[in-house]
Design a protein around this motif. Structure first.
Motif, PDB file in Angstrom:
ATOM      1  N   PHE A  68       0.838  -1.198   0.000  1.00  0.00           N
ATOM      2  CA  PHE A  68       0.000   0.000   0.000  1.00  0.00           C
ATOM      3  C   PHE A  68       0.876   1.253   0.000  1.00  0.00           C
ATOM      4  N   ASN A  69       0.484   2.233  -0.794  1.00  0.00           N
ATOM      5  CA  ASN A  69       1.186   3.515  -0.792  1.00  0.00           C
ATOM      6  C   ASN A  69       0.221   4.676  -0.563  1.00  0.00           C
ATOM      7  N   TYR A  70      -1.058   4.367  -0.410  1.00  0.00           N
ATOM      8  CA  TYR A  70      -2.038   5.398  -0.083  1.00  0.00           C
ATOM      9  C   TYR A  70      -3.256   4.753   0.563  1.00  0.00           C
ATOM     10  N   GLY A  71      -3.744   5.405   1.572  1.00  0.00           N
ATOM     11  CA  GLY A  71      -5.018   5.062   2.179  1.00  0.00           C
ATOM     12  C   GLY A  71      -5.553   6.326   2.819  1.00  0.00           C
ATOM     13  N   ASN A  72      -6.753   6.705   2.459  1.00  0.00           N
ATOM     14  CA  ASN A  72      -7.306   7.902   3.090  1.00  0.00           C
ATOM     15  C   ASN A  72      -7.753   7.567   4.513  1.00  0.00           C
ATOM     16  N   GLN A  73      -8.231   8.570   5.237  1.00  0.00           N
ATOM     17  CA  GLN A  73      -8.564   8.356   6.646  1.00  0.00           C
ATOM     18  C   GLN A  73      -9.629   7.280   6.824  1.00  0.00           C
ATOM     19  N   LYS A  74     -10.609   7.233   5.930  1.00  0.00           N
ATOM     20  CA  LYS A  74     -11.663   6.218   6.031  1.00  0.00           C
ATOM     21  C   LYS A  74     -11.068   4.817   5.896  1.00  0.00           C
ATOM     22  N   ALA A  75     -10.157   4.628   4.947  1.00  0.00           N
ATOM     23  CA  ALA A  75      -9.496   3.327   4.773  1.00  0.00           C
ATOM     24  C   ALA A  75      -8.676   2.977   6.020  1.00  0.00           C
ATOM     25  N   LEU A  76      -7.944   3.941   6.548  1.00  0.00           N
ATOM     26  CA  LEU A  76      -7.153   3.699   7.756  1.00  0.00           C
ATOM     27  C   LEU A  76      -8.055   3.295   8.921  1.00  0.00           C
ATOM     28  N   ASP A  77      -9.182   3.984   9.060  1.00  0.00           N
ATOM     29  CA  ASP A  77     -10.124   3.670  10.136  1.00  0.00           C
ATOM     30  C   ASP A  77     -10.693   2.259   9.976  1.00  0.00           C
ATOM     31  N   ILE A  78     -11.100   1.914   8.763  1.00  0.00           N
ATOM     32  CA  ILE A  78     -11.689   0.590   8.525  1.00  0.00           C
ATOM     33  C   ILE A  78     -10.679  -0.505   8.844  1.00  0.00           C
ATOM     34  N   TRP A  79      -9.441  -0.339   8.357  1.00  0.00           N
ATOM     35  CA  TRP A  79      -8.434  -1.373   8.574  1.00  0.00           C
ATOM     36  C   TRP A  79      -7.751  -1.270   9.929  1.00  0.00           C
ATOM     37  N   GLU A  80      -8.124  -0.242  10.714  1.00  0.00           N
ATOM     38  CA  GLU A  80      -7.608  -0.069  12.072  1.00  0.00           C
ATOM     39  C   GLU A  80      -6.081   0.042  12.097  1.00  0.00           C
ATOM     40  N   LEU A  81      -5.597   0.939  11.239  1.00  0.00           N
ATOM     41  CA  LEU A  81      -4.152   1.150  11.124  1.00  0.00           C
ATOM     42  C   LEU A  81      -3.827   2.639  11.091  1.00  0.00           C
ATOM     43  N   THR A  82      -2.602   2.956  11.488  1.00  0.00           N
ATOM     44  CA  THR A  82      -2.099   4.313  11.291  1.00  0.00           C
ATOM     45  C   THR A  82      -1.545   4.400   9.874  1.00  0.00           C
ATOM     46  N   TRP A  83      -1.300   5.611   9.411  1.00  0.00           N
ATOM     47  CA  TRP A  83      -0.687   5.807   8.094  1.00  0.00           C
ATOM     48  C   TRP A  83       0.629   5.039   8.012  1.00  0.00           C
ATOM     49  N   GLU A  84       1.473   5.181   9.031  1.00  0.00           N
ATOM     50  CA  GLU A  84       2.795   4.558   9.025  1.00  0.00           C
ATOM     51  C   GLU A  84       2.691   3.038   8.941  1.00  0.00           C
ATOM     52  N   GLU A  85       1.707   2.454   9.601  1.00  0.00           N
ATOM     53  CA  GLU A  85       1.501   1.004   9.522  1.00  0.00           C
ATOM     54  C   GLU A  85       0.968   0.604   8.149  1.00  0.00           C
ATOM     55  N   PHE A  86       0.003   1.363   7.662  1.00  0.00           N
ATOM     56  CA  PHE A  86      -0.684   1.028   6.409  1.00  0.00           C
ATOM     57  C   PHE A  86       0.274   0.959   5.225  1.00  0.00           C
ATOM     58  N   ILE A  87       1.176   1.932   5.116  1.00  0.00           N
ATOM     59  CA  ILE A  87       2.047   2.005   3.930  1.00  0.00           C
ATOM     60  C   ILE A  87       3.204   1.003   3.966  1.00  0.00           C
ATOM     61  N   LYS A  88       3.180   0.101   4.930  1.00  0.00           N
ATOM     62  CA  LYS A  88       4.189  -0.973   5.000  1.00  0.00           C
ATOM     63  C   LYS A  88       3.590  -2.342   4.703  1.00  0.00           C
ATOM     64  N   ILE A  89       2.263  -2.388   4.513  1.00  0.00           N
ATOM     65  CA  ILE A  89       1.567  -3.673   4.395  1.00  0.00           C
ATOM     66  C   ILE A  89       1.361  -4.072   2.933  1.00  0.00           C
ATOM     67  N   PRO A  90       1.681  -5.319   2.591  1.00  0.00           N
ATOM     68  CA  PRO A  90       1.308  -5.815   1.267  1.00  0.00           C
ATOM     69  C   PRO A  90      -0.224  -5.823   1.162  1.00  0.00           C
ATOM     70  N   SER A  91      -0.747  -5.347   0.056  1.00  0.00           N
ATOM     71  CA  SER A  91      -2.202  -5.238  -0.079  1.00  0.00           C
ATOM     72  C   SER A  91      -2.898  -6.597   0.006  1.00  0.00           C
ATOM     73  N   ARG A  92      -2.220  -7.670  -0.343  1.00  0.00           N
ATOM     74  CA  ARG A  92      -2.830  -9.006  -0.262  1.00  0.00           C
ATOM     75  C   ARG A  92      -3.222  -9.359   1.159  1.00  0.00           C
ATOM     76  N   LYS A  93      -2.595  -8.734   2.146  1.00  0.00           N
ATOM     77  CA  LYS A  93      -2.881  -9.056   3.553  1.00  0.00           C
ATOM     78  C   LYS A  93      -4.266  -8.585   3.986  1.00  0.00           C
ATOM     79  N   THR A  94      -4.942  -7.811   3.147  1.00  0.00           N
ATOM     80  CA  THR A  94      -6.286  -7.346   3.506  1.00  0.00           C
ATOM     81  C   THR A  94      -7.360  -8.345   3.099  1.00  0.00           C
ATOM     82  N   ALA A  95      -6.956  -9.409   2.421  1.00  0.00           N
ATOM     83  CA  ALA A  95      -7.911 -10.460   2.041  1.00  0.00           C
ATOM     84  C   ALA A  95      -7.489 -11.758   2.713  1.00  0.00           C
ATOM     85  N   GLU A  96      -8.470 -12.478   3.252  1.00  0.00           N
ATOM     86  CA  GLU A  96      -8.173 -13.778   3.854  1.00  0.00           C
ATOM     87  C   GLU A  96      -7.697 -14.745   2.776  1.00  0.00           C
TER      88      GLU A  96
END
Length: 160
Positions: A68-96
């Motif tokens: 991930f290289n972008y997530g707006n505040q709504k995305a951060l809230d839904i995924w329960e992450l801070t910006w710094e955490e979000f931009i380090k995560i492979p996007s595949r990790k959001t799907a089981e």
């Protein structure tokens, strides 16, 4: 460095690519898609507005395992992450794992067509599952039409 993500030059540039790519593939603005008035202003003001809209917008890059290289505040809230955490995560990790095959198919279809509509189950950083309906995923391209990743938007979702 600026404290708020939308104040960072890299994020401002990514915001511009996300929005221009959406319009390129779908033929109208993301604002129109969501029934909002067109946004005017500087690229910084537009970045701030996208960051604060009441629907989720996220994008990943072109790495082998896209991060991930972008997530707006709504995305951060839904995924329960801070910006710094979000931009380090492979996007595949959001799907089981059971959803990975469908997610892979969706991203491959999008790569070919430019954009796709989707529904699916995703998972937050704390393991909460949620269902997305009527989402859109699209290829993010730069001014030379070179692939820079993919982005997604959704507002119709609920926790399971």
């Amino acid at each position: 460095m600026n404290n708020l993500p939308y104040q960072q030059e890299k994020v401002i540039q990514r915001t511009q690519l996300i929005l221009s790519s959406f319009e390129h593939w779908l033929g109208h603005s993301l604002w129109k898609e969501k029934g909002l008035p067109e946004i005017q202003g500087s690229s910084e003001e537009i970045a701030q507005q996208l960051f604060g809209v009441p629907f989720a917008v996220a994008s990943h890059g072109i790495e082998t395992d896209p991060i991930f290289n972008y997530g707006n505040q709504k995305a951060l809230d839904i995924w329960e992450l801070t910006w710094e955490e979000f931009i380090k995560i492979p996007s595949r990790k959001t799907a089981e794992l059971v959803e990975q095959t469908e997610r892979d198919r969706l991203l491959a279809e999008t790569t070919k067509k430019g954009f796709s509509y989707f529904s699916g189950i995703r998972i937050t950083s704390t393991g909460k599952r949620f269902k997305i309906n009527n989402g859109i995923v699209w290829n993010v391209i730069d001014e030379q039409q070179i692939n820079q990743g993919q982005a997604a938007v959704y507002s119709d979702f609920y926790f399971l």
